[in-house]
Scaffold this active site. Structure first.
Site, mmCIF file in Angstrom:
data_model
loop_
_atom_site.group_PDB
_atom_site.id
_atom_site.type_symbol
_atom_site.label_atom_id
_atom_site.label_comp_id
_atom_site.label_asym_id
_atom_site.label_seq_id
_atom_site.Cartn_x
_atom_site.Cartn_y
_atom_site.Cartn_z
ATOM 1 C CB CYS A 29 -0.865 0.040 1.255
ATOM 2 S SG CYS A 29 -1.285 -1.540 1.949
ATOM 3 C CB SER B 154 11.714 -8.717 -9.761
ATOM 4 O OG SER B 154 12.923 -8.160 -10.254
ATOM 5 N N GLY B 155 13.958 -10.926 -10.422
ATOM 6 C CA GLY B 155 15.300 -11.423 -10.135
ATOM 7 C C GLY B 155 16.256 -10.357 -9.638
ATOM 8 C CG ASP C 82 1.035 -9.165 6.246
ATOM 9 O OD1 ASP C 82 -0.077 -8.623 6.138
ATOM 10 O OD2 ASP C 82 1.939 -9.048 5.398
#
Length: 630
Positions: free
Chosen positions: A16, A389-390, A118
């Site tokens: 967010c 993503s790497g 969470d």
């Protein structure tokens, strides 16, 4: 829709935009609810699924929240979230990947939860451990907790600085937000420019933390916490250091016996990180290039049990049939791991049409981020809310040329650089005569002066403009003030504290703490969140860092890019592993030239070029705003 305490209820939780105001001084005016809402709603793209706002009964503190629903999509996970006893309030941006384990521990201590989010973990972990809670968190996060009993706001940012968090303190009222421009949108933060931010951009291609483009606004440093109480904001307190992680691994391995199967341990650590980064209540896709990093992660996603993987690759019309086109090799990786694969073609027309939106979304000046914008846009078109993503693989496994070059430079130039005034005299002579241009790099003038230390060599390797060139592109007063405030060499040296012993660890700490943090992670955040997409980076993980650092420090041959390529149960094909590293090239520089190269960025007037292989000298006179690759 409003409830008690001015809270708004919306579905969803986690990734967010957050903001808040704390009128801490006894003579300060109560907070302005409209300012709080303006700042919050300036981040609408970060949280398109809803918004929330809370203010205290005495109107001295207020939190805002924009939502992108990822974990627990129910109304019970709304933010800002209030503890059951009403003593704590949290606004949170990010993901806590070990929240299920933490929940079990807290439940064993008698804590009762009202949601599966969470976010709620943060409230009760803080109730148990206070400020020390950050040591238990695994994830990417930026959050603020209001502690009503202690009358303080507690802010924290994740170890690597994946998620941004900025603040302003005018001596009366403290303000924070996920974006610099959102603090400005509130209307009560000074816009006076920060010379250190301007100088830092020209030196590095991004504004280095903790500076921003504005004097009044600072970043909460990565791996740090900030406490704000009745006397205002205290100095940030660091709880995590990348250099310290390497130094601890070195110290431990000097006493521990060498393990037998290092590759198996690296695979286990990588798989553990990937499993944690797949926690979500929505599908998780992946960015896929022709490189080792993203390909290995897709293979590990398959090993972790994800049977349906959506992958996406960027391609450009100009590169069709050329070596720069990554689409063909990315498709090979997709077939190897059986993904649902999409190749998204970006055209010059689309780039020109999107450019105003790109510059509007760019929170701080940068020469990077364009390809992340388009691949995030493509992922959003496919219906994804989360993509892996790497990013971080080169920093973790030594994939950059800097890992070879900087130690060599520092060793060879150590003695010459110590001769008083020699390096400065050579630099001034070469620069004044213009002979440095004959070396095809103005950096050559400062080689003797700078290359003999790791901090100086790193500035030479990563710098765009050198300090002595800055008056060609900025006014002298800005240069002098900016260099005095920034102290670039000291800034670099700080990231080597405590100082690692090995050359690999020194360069790894610098690349992760400077280039990756200030450039790659920040650009990934704004470019992806502009499309309401959460990008997760399993190779940027503090737990993984400790594991791989331990292996690398025990055996220099371990922890290489081949260790990553071999980690999936089905290793990457040789067409990928034996391919020369080229970086991700885009034709955007040529597109800008044809479009006139004149762009305006609202925060700082800056000169730069775009694309992976861009001409540094072209940057002197063509563009007036920062854009480039990711």
């Amino acid at each position: 829709m409003a409830t008690s305490h001015g809270r708004w209820l919306v579905p969803g939780v986690s990734m967010c935009g957050i903001n808040g105001i704390f009128a801490y001084h006894y003579a300060a005016n109560p907070i302005d609810r409209e300012e709080l809402a303006r700042s919050r709603d300036d981040m609408a793209s970060r949280g398109p699924d809803g918004k929330g706002q809370w203010t205290s009964d005495d109107e001295r503190v207020g939190f805002g929240h924009r939502r992108l629903s990822i974990i627990d999509l129910s109304e019970a996970a709304s933010q800002p979230m209030i503890s059951s006893d009403g003593k704590l309030v949290v606004t949170f941006n990010g993901e806590i990947y070990n929240y299920r384990e933490l929940r079990k521990e807290l439940e064993a201590k008698g804590r009762t939860f009202q949601s599966n989010s969470d976010t709620e973990i943060l409230l009760y972990l803080y109730a148990e451990k206070g400020d020390a809670m950050v040591h238990d968190l695994r994830g990417m996060f930026a959050f603020a907790i209001w502690d009503a009993e202690k009358r303080k706001v507690f802010l924290a940012r994740d170890p690597y600085g994946i998620k941004p968090l900025y603040y302003a303190d005018d001596g009366w009222t403290f303000r924070f937000a996920s974006q610099v421009k959102s603090l400005l949108a509130g209307g009560k933060v000074s816009r006076d420019p920060e010379p250190a931010g301007q100088v830092g951009f020209y030196l590095w291609g991004s504004v280095p933390e903790p500076f921003t483009s504005y004097r009044a606004i600072r970043a909460v440093p990565a791996g740090s916490t900030v406490v704000v109480d009745r006397i205002g904001a205290h100095e940030p307190k660091r709880y995590h250091s990348i250099a310290a992680a390497y130094r601890e691994a070195e110290d431990q391995n000097s006493r521990a016996p060498r393990s037998i199967d290092g590759q198996a341990q690296i695979r286990e650590a990588l798989l553990d990180s990937v499993k944690h980064h797949l926690v979500a209540d929505v599908p998780v896709g992946a960015f896929l290039s022709a490189g080792i990093d993203s390909g290995a992660l897709v293979g590990l996603m398959r090993d972790a049990g994800q049977s349906d993987i959506q992958t996406v690759t960027l391609s450009f019309e100009e590169f069709k049939g050329r070596a720069e086109d990554e689409a063909l090799l990315a498709a090979v990786v997709a077939r190897t791991y059986g993904t649902r694969h999409t190749t998204r073609v970006v055209t010059e027309r689309e780039f020109q049409a999107d450019l105003p939106d790109i510059l509007e979304a760019m929170d701080q000046p940068s020469i990077d981020g364009i390809n992340t914008w388009f691949v995030s846009k493509a992922a959003k078109e496919l219906g994804l809310k989360v993509a892996v993503s790497g990013l971080g693989g080169d920093e973790l496994f030594g994939g950059y040329p800097s890992f070879r070059e900087i130690p060599v430079w520092a060793a060879r130039m150590a003695m010459p650089s110590r001769i008083p005034f020699l390096g400065r005299a050579i630099r001034k002579a070469l620069f004044a005569s213009g002979l440095d241009r004959r070396f095809n790099s103005p950096k050559a003038a400062g080689f003797v002066e700078y290359a003999g230390t790791y901090s100086g060599a790193y500035l030479l390797r990563r710098g765009l403009f050198m300090p002595w060139e800055l008056e060609e592109v900025l006014d002298p007063e800005t240069v002098h003030s900016g260099l005095r405030r920034l102290k670039p060499l000291m800034m670099v040296e700080t990231e080597l504290t405590p100082r690692p012993k090995s050359s690999f660890a020194k360069v790894a700490a610098l690349e992760a703490s400077l280039y990756m943090r200030n450039q790659l992670l920040r650009d990934t955040d704004w470019a992806s969140m502009a499309h309401g997409l959460e990008v997760r980076v399993p190779l940027v993980d503090a737990v993984l860092l400790r594991s791989t650092a331990s292996q690398r420090m025990s055996d220099p041959e371990r922890g290489s890019k081949m260790s990553l390529a071999l980690a999936p149960r089905t290793p990457l094909p040789e067409t990928i592993t034996k391919r020369s590293k080229t970086g991700f090239t885009t034709p955007i520089g040529d597109w800008l030239k044809r479009g006139g190269g004149e762009i305006k960025y609202r925060s700082v007037s800056s000169l730069s070029d775009t694309g992976c292989h861009w001409s540094r000298r072209w940057a002197y006179g063509v563009a007036s705003a920062p854009v480039a690759h990711a």
